[in-house]
Design an enzyme around this catalytic site. Structure first.
Site, PDB file in Angstrom:
ATOM      1  N   ARG A 161      -5.961 -21.873  23.596  1.00 40.18           N
ATOM      2  CA  ARG A 161      -6.818 -21.607  24.784  1.00 40.18           C
ATOM      3  C   ARG A 161      -7.509 -23.038  24.846  1.00 40.18           C
ATOM      4  NH1 ARG A 161      -7.591 -16.619  22.019  1.00 40.18           N
ATOM      5  NH2 ARG A 161      -6.626 -14.977  23.269  1.00 40.18           N
ATOM      6  N   LYS A 184     -10.861 -15.186  20.875  1.00 41.58           N
ATOM      7  CA  LYS A 184     -11.549 -13.970  21.565  1.00 41.58           C
ATOM      8  C   LYS A 184     -12.017 -13.139  20.561  1.00 41.58           C
ATOM      9  CE  LYS A 184      -9.848 -14.370  26.270  1.00 41.58           C
ATOM     10  NZ  LYS A 184      -9.305 -13.692  27.487  1.00 41.58           N
ATOM     11  N   HIS A 252      -3.781 -23.493  31.508  1.00 39.44           N
ATOM     12  CA  HIS A 252      -3.645 -22.262  30.512  1.00 39.44           C
ATOM     13  C   HIS A 252      -1.817 -21.891  30.739  1.00 39.44           C
ATOM     14  CE1 HIS A 252      -4.998 -18.628  28.772  1.00 39.44           C
ATOM     15  NE2 HIS A 252      -4.190 -17.762  29.272  1.00 39.44           N
ATOM     16  N   ARG A 255      -0.074 -22.861  27.592  1.00 36.83           N
ATOM     17  CA  ARG A 255      -0.285 -21.477  26.425  1.00 36.83           C
ATOM     18  C   ARG A 255       0.802 -20.688  26.681  1.00 36.83           C
ATOM     19  NH1 ARG A 255      -3.473 -18.520  22.810  1.00 36.83           N
ATOM     20  NH2 ARG A 255      -3.962 -16.285  23.635  1.00 36.83           N
ATOM     21  N   HIS A 278      -3.326 -12.308  20.110  1.00 35.62           N
ATOM     22  CA  HIS A 278      -3.206 -11.163  20.957  1.00 35.62           C
ATOM     23  C   HIS A 278      -3.790 -10.149  20.258  1.00 35.62           C
ATOM     24  CE1 HIS A 278      -0.635 -12.779  24.225  1.00 35.62           C
ATOM     25  NE2 HIS A 278      -1.774 -13.517  24.612  1.00 35.62           N
ATOM     26  N   TYR A 287       5.505 -11.581  27.873  1.00 34.74           N
ATOM     27  CA  TYR A 287       6.533 -12.810  27.833  1.00 34.74           C
ATOM     28  C   TYR A 287       8.005 -12.223  27.820  1.00 34.74           C
ATOM     29  CZ  TYR A 287       2.169 -15.162  27.075  1.00 34.74           C
ATOM     30  OH  TYR A 287       0.943 -15.838  27.183  1.00 34.74           O
TER      31      TYR A 287
END
Length: 306
Positions: A161, A184, A252, A255, A278, A287
């Site tokens: 990110r 995150k 982004h 990524r 994730h 994806y």
């Protein structure tokens, strides 16, 4: 917040402090939660005809929840936004119910409206390569050009990110073959660093006029402070304009491109989940839809009977 009773306001504040302190939620997350939950509480206050204490929140019914959701939709809130607001309300209620000792079934059983998730919009491999080759041309200052190229190479080469790339410090240089990234929710992951990314960062460091210190940002602005993400967003905008790429070609998107191109090359979905950081495999599974869409497009173009 003026329509909310002091008890509810205090409970909301305590919950937010807990999220920020113990769960390390980001400032943006806390702001969104405060806005969503306080608006919900204000609606319930108006819906019942007067200020409510915590006891009244425990008595909210399925009909009350339907009234709130109908009000949100009637005011123009989209399905995706309403689902986000409902998620915030449920998170608050789980905590409140455990703290106050009541059963929050009416709130937790409320169903979010269905909506079509937006698929990631990755660049094609040749477009991603063109971005890496062109981004350096957007500045006439040598070290700035090298800096921008290094950041963009990290986004695409490591799937970072933009906040993660700009969060690197002088202590991370020279980049090792493997980086430990704090993403995150302060979740740590291990990311391999391609030689091309290490070389790009080394070149930037050799040209950067600002001294590299262990506690200072790795990527510097012109005046020596931390590089602002808007600078990278701007250089990507100029790059995509030069290359004729769509507006979805953002930092982004690099990524997303990293993940999609790995998948197309036969990468394991679980491994890609770990590389991206994730929390849920379902996020990474988006994806696979991108990859399937690409395969169908190739099929329809190439099959003799298509």
């Amino acid at each position: 917040m003026t329509l909310i009773s002091p008890a509810c306001r205090d409970a909301l504040q305590l919950w937010l402090e807990r999220l920020g302190g113990l769960e390390d939620a980001s400032a943006n997350t806390l702001t969104a939660y405060r806005s969503d939950v306080s608006a919900f509480l204000a609606f319930m206050t108006a819906h019942s005809g007067g200020p409510q204490g915590l006891g009244a929140l425990a008595r909210i019914t399925t009909a009350d929840m339907r009234a709130w959701m109908a009000s949100e939709r009637g005011s123009g809130t989209g399905a995706r936004s309403l689902a986000r607001k409902l998620s915030a309300v449920k998170t608050f209620y789980r905590w409140l119910a455990e703290r106050e000792g009541f059963e929050p079934a009416a709130v937790l059983s409320a169903r979010a409206p269905k909506f079509q998730r937006k698929l990631p919009r990755p660049l094609a491999p040749d477009a991603a390569k063109a971005v890496l080759e062109t981004v350096e041309l957007q500045s006439q200052t040598g070290w700035v050009a090298a800096r921008d190229a290094a950041v963009v190479t990290l986004l695409y080469g490591c799937g970072l990110r933009i906040s993660e790339a700009l969060g690197l410090t002088g202590a991370d240089a020279p980049l090792p073959p493997v980086l430990r990234i704090l993403g995150k929710g302060r979740k740590e992951r291990v990311v391999p660093v391609l030689p091309a990314a290490r070389d790009a960062v080394d070149r930037y460091l050799s040209l950067c006029p600002h001294p590299q210190e262990a506690g200072a940002p790795l990527f510097r602005g012109v005046r020596g402070g931390a590089l602002n993400p808007r600078q990278i967003q701007g250089v990507m905008a100029r790059t995509r304009a030069q290359l004729g790429l769509p507006a979805t070609a953002t930092p982004h998107a690099l990524r997303h491109s990293f993940a999609t191109h790995l998948l197309e090359a036969g990468g394991d979905l679980r491994a890609i989940q770990e590389l991206l950081g994730h929390a849920s495999l379902s996020t990474t599974q988006a994806y696979t839809a991108v990859d399937t869409t690409h395969l169908m497009e190739v099929y329809m173009r190439a099959h003799p009977k298509a």
